[in-house]
Design an enzyme around this catalytic site. Structure first.
Site, PDB file in Angstrom:
ATOM      1  N   GLY A  72      69.223 -18.258   6.220  1.00 13.93           N
ATOM      2  CA  GLY A  72      69.497 -17.287   5.169  1.00 13.93           C
ATOM      3  C   GLY A  72      70.572 -16.282   5.555  1.00 13.93           C
ATOM      4  N   CYS A 324      62.201  -8.479   9.962  1.00 13.66           N
ATOM      5  CA  CYS A 324      63.319  -8.282  10.869  1.00 13.66           C
ATOM      6  C   CYS A 324      63.426  -6.810  11.224  1.00 13.66           C
ATOM      7  CB  CYS A 324      64.612  -8.739  10.215  1.00 13.66           C
ATOM      8  SG  CYS A 324      64.396 -10.104   9.113  1.00 13.66           S
TER       9      CYS A 324
HETATM   10  N1  PLP Z   1      67.072 -12.877   2.962  1.00 11.60           N
HETATM   11  C1  PLP Z   1      65.774 -12.601   2.755  1.00 11.60           C
HETATM   12  C2  PLP Z   1      65.320 -12.099   1.425  1.00 11.60           C
HETATM   13  C3  PLP Z   1      64.840 -12.766   3.802  1.00 11.60           C
HETATM   14  O1  PLP Z   1      63.549 -12.485   3.589  1.00 11.60           O
HETATM   15  C4  PLP Z   1      65.313 -13.230   5.057  1.00 11.60           C
HETATM   16  C5  PLP Z   1      64.379 -13.342   6.202  1.00 11.60           C
HETATM   17  O2  PLP Z   1      63.477 -12.544   6.379  1.00 11.60           O
HETATM   18  C6  PLP Z   1      66.679 -13.527   5.201  1.00 11.60           C
HETATM   19  C7  PLP Z   1      67.517 -13.335   4.132  1.00 11.60           C
HETATM   20  C8  PLP Z   1      67.214 -14.058   6.489  1.00 11.60           C
HETATM   21  O3  PLP Z   1      66.910 -15.431   6.612  1.00 11.60           O
HETATM   22  P1  PLP Z   1      66.955 -16.167   8.031  1.00 11.60           P
HETATM   23  O4  PLP Z   1      65.755 -15.710   8.788  1.00 11.60           O
HETATM   24  O5  PLP Z   1      66.897 -17.626   7.703  1.00 11.60           O
HETATM   25  O6  PLP Z   1      68.241 -15.808   8.668  1.00 11.60           O
END
Ligand code: PLP
Length: 374
Positions: A72, A324
């Site tokens: 993501g 995160c």
């Molecule tokens: N966007 C959203 C809404 C998310 O919840 C997350 C992860 O928590 C991400 C982006 C990032 O995705 P990735 O962990 O695959 O980098």
């Protein structure tokens, strides 16, 4: 017997067993580089093509519109930063105040590189209003990026309505659908979006793999420079095993979507009923229209961080907000944007249930929360 209760499925999910089985051959036996022309790579290449087709079908796209990425974060960065590289006379991005940091930080970089970024407010349920977008969009707007579903409170946006406004002004529309893909029905043609980000580990696929859907004809520069993989748009040796795992997990989740949603809504209701029965005062954040199983709960005067650690000691895993962000002890930007009073915001935890959770799990969560209110 299960030793713990995992209730942080918005942070990540357990790998689907079928996906794991489907991945194995591409790690051990069929490990050829999918881009090599010799026969040993043929099986890997075929698996790559089939996975792309499979994923495309799950979201109503064509295989050529799916670009594999590392997840993501990369997909979001690609969509946002591309605005800096294209159309020198349209240098404005519009996004929302409640986006994931993968969008917000990428927007900061775009600002440093000369783009203007506007951040749309949301209402108390976390909904972006079409009127707010109509008010600030102009002929300078190159890209509108609004997430499909929020990771902290689960609110689902009316993406189709926002896309209509963006297109009426000649702007492109990107949506971060990381929390939505594999959880709610998605048809990119019906939504009308130009780009959509997804991440496998949020829908029972492996970590470190995702995709960016890019509608045919959308002007988008390549993000990763190097080899000619992904039609020259995203260089790097293809992660075949993970791509196969992602496609298998997505297909499984999409096929079981209705049943899973029903199960999760039942669990949600059960948890809320139990909290009420035990007379634990709480506020539930978000909207009626939300991702199944995403439950943001605020307890007045409590410390969300302390609740998380006490639950951890009981073998129950939840989050205080964005996964995160767990190092960050400040009130989350999402809870600030929905104007949640600070006493409630500080006492917020996110319980995000997944398909493996049971009625017994939610009963144990309710009992544990009751102990903290004793
Ligand atoms: N966007 C959203 C809404 C998310 O919840 C997350 C992860 O928590 C991400 C982006 C990032 O995705 P990735 O962990 O695959 O980098």
């Amino acid at each position: 017997m299960k030793q713990f209760i995992y209730a942080d499925n918005a942070a990540t999910t357990r790998l689907d067993e079928n996906a794991f089985e489907a991945m194995k051959p591409y790690l051990l036996a069929e490990y050829g580089n999918a881009s090599q022309p010799y026969s040993f790579s043929r099986t890997a290449k075929k698996a790559l093509n089939e996975s792309r087709k499979n994923i495309a079908e799950c979201i109503g796209a064509t295989p050529e519109e799916i670009y594999f990425t590392s997840g993501g974060t990369e997909s979001d960065n690609w969509a946002i930063k591309s605005s800096v590289l294209t159309e020198a006379n349209r240098r404005e991005i519009i996004t929302s105040q409640i986006e994931h940091h993968a969008i917000l930080r990428a927007c900061e970089v775009a600002e440093q590189l000369g783009c203007r970024v506007q951040y749309l407010p949301v209402d108390s349920e976390g909904v972006v209003s079409s009127y707010a977008l109509s008010d600030c969009i102009s002929g300078d707007t190159r890209l509108v990026s609004v997430m499909m579903a929020n990771n902290e409170i689960g609110t689902i946006q009316d993406i189709a309505a926002l896309v209509e406004i963006a297109h009426a002004h000649g702007a492109l529309f990107h949506t971060d659908a990381v929390q939505a893909v594999g959880h709610i029905p998605i048809d990119v043609r019906e939504l009308g979006v130009d780009m959509l980000s997804a991440s496998a580990h949020k829908f029972n696929g492996p970590k470190g793999i995702g995709f960016l859907y890019v509608k045919t004809g959308t002007p988008l520069p390549s993000y990763m420079s190097g080899g000619a993989q992904e039609s020259g748009m995203r260089a790097g040796t293809e992660n075949v095993a993970s791509i196969v795992g992602m496609a298998t997990a997505l297909r499984n989740n999409v096929e079981a979507m209705e049943k899973t949603a029903e199960h999760l809504f039942e669990l949600e209701n059960r948890l809320l009923c139990l909290l009420r029965e035990r007379q634990i005062p709480f506020t539930r954040n978000g909207s009626e229209k939300h991702i199944p199983g995403n439950i943001s709960l605020s307890f007045d005067g409590k410390d969300g961080e302390a609740l998380l650690h006490r639950l951890d000691l009981m073998g129950i895993y939840v989050s205080t907000g964005a996964a995160c962000n767990s190092e960050d002890t400040q009130v989350s930007h999402v809870l600030q944007a929905i104007a949640l009073p600070e006493r409630l915001a500080k006492g917020t935890i996110r319980v995000s249930l997944g398909k493996d959770n049971t009625a017994e799990d939610v009963e144990k969560i309710a009992v544990a929360l009751a102990k903290m209110h004793g």
